[in-house]
Design an enzyme around this catalytic site. Structure first.
Site, PDB file in Angstrom:
ATOM      1  N   SER A   1       0.823  -1.200   0.000  1.00 58.98           N
ATOM      2  CA  SER A   1       0.000   0.000   0.000  1.00 58.98           C
ATOM      3  C   SER A   1       0.868   1.266   0.000  1.00 58.98           C
ATOM      4  CB  SER A   1      -0.956  -0.066   1.200  1.00 58.98           C
ATOM      5  OG  SER A   1      -1.983   0.874   1.092  1.00 58.98           O
TER       6      SER A   1
ATOM      7  N   ASP B   1      -9.189  -5.683  -4.557  1.00 60.30           N
ATOM      8  CA  ASP B   1      -8.820  -4.554  -3.705  1.00 60.30           C
ATOM      9  C   ASP B   1      -9.787  -3.394  -3.966  1.00 60.30           C
ATOM     10  OD1 ASP B   1      -7.607  -2.453  -2.361  1.00 60.30           O
ATOM     11  OD2 ASP B   1      -5.586  -3.015  -2.968  1.00 60.30           O
TER      12      ASP B   1
ATOM     13  N   HIS C   1      -7.496  -5.780  -0.142  1.00 70.37           N
ATOM     14  CA  HIS C   1      -6.283  -4.973  -0.003  1.00 70.37           C
ATOM     15  C   HIS C   1      -5.250  -5.612   0.925  1.00 70.37           C
ATOM     16  CE1 HIS C   1      -3.976  -1.284  -0.232  1.00 70.37           C
ATOM     17  NE2 HIS C   1      -3.976  -1.154   1.074  1.00 70.37           N
TER      18      HIS C   1
END
Length: 261
Positions: free
Chosen positions: A86, A211, A239
């Site tokens: 991320s 995601d 995610h």
């Protein structure tokens, strides 16, 4: 056989995303270690068990210090497999920029991936343009010094990050997440990552198809924009791939490490 096994040992350095900490790798770390690899998980500044508060962190490089310090201590004849999740994609990019000779491959796990043509903040700006404020649900943003802090709300966690992950991991996250920042104001002022530094290290991207935080189309935009040596897809994961599909993530990392490290 023995000596071949030794050669296969890699050193994985796992870097968490915003509001998270080293704790989020708890399923992946033992899998990698039982396969004989060395694994380092670290808390960035004001994350996980790191004692500092986000209010006291002024710059992105200050936030990244634990990772930069770690790479500084790696012997010059060793290379690590650097994995950023991320927002952690920007942390590993900074580490690759500063220590390109110590990174065998940078792995972007559904992560923000900067290029060498634009400011480091470009990939976040483009994301913001495509993401209406309403999409952040109950995430709290607040001005703090020269930056904006961000704290994921429970609805954002359950609907956008953990929607396919075990409920226990969502509960764990609710108790362990901490306020963070995307350091946009600082990143807009930083010079581009260089072709000789960041751009010289092999890069792999792990796509997470379900995601909802960094949607598939945006992952594909970054892949197109940056150019990757390797793209691996994990189907049916949200995610938080390290919690949602730890075995598939382990397999993907093994595959990438075998090729590049």
């Amino acid at each position: 056989m023995g000596s071949e096994n030794c050669i296969d040992k890699k050193h994985f350095v796992l870097v968490h995303g915003a509001c998270h900490g080293a704790w989020c790798w708890y399923k992946l770390k033992p899998r990698l270690e039982s396969a004989g690899h060395k694994v380092t998980v670290l808390d960035l500044v004001a994350s996980g068990a790191n004692m500092k508060k986000i209010e006291d962190v002024d710059t992105f490089s200050q936030y990244t210090e634990p990772l930069l310090f770690l790479l500084d201590t790696i012997p010059s004849n060793e290379k690590v497999v650097l994995v950023g999740h991320s927002f952690g994609g920007l942390n590993i990019a900074l580490a690759m920029e500063k220590f390109p000779e110590k990174v065998a491959v940078g792995v972007f796990l559904t992560a923000f991936a900067p290029d060498v043509e634009h400011h480091p903040s470009y990939v976040l700006e483009k994301y913001s343009e495509r993401t209406p404020l309403a999409a952040w649900l109950d995430t709290e943003f607040a001005p703090s010094g020269n930056k904006t802090t961000m704290f994921f709300g429970p609805n954002f966690l359950s609907d956008k990050l953990y929607q396919l992950s075990p409920i226990e991991d969502f509960e764990l996250a609710k108790t362990l997440i901490r306020p963070s920042s995307l350091f946009m104001e600082d990143l807009t002022k930083q010079k581009n990552f260089s072709k000789e530094g960041y751009g010289s290290v092999p890069r792999a991207f792990i796509v997470c198809t379900e995601d909802l935080a960094i949607p598939l189309e945006y992952q594909l935009f970054m892949i197109q924009n940056v150019g990757f040596n390797e793209v691996v897809e994990i189907k049916g994961t949200d995610h938080m791939a390290m919690l949602c599909k730890p075995q598939e993530l382990f397999d993907s990392l093994q595959q990438i490490a075998t090729k590049y490290a």
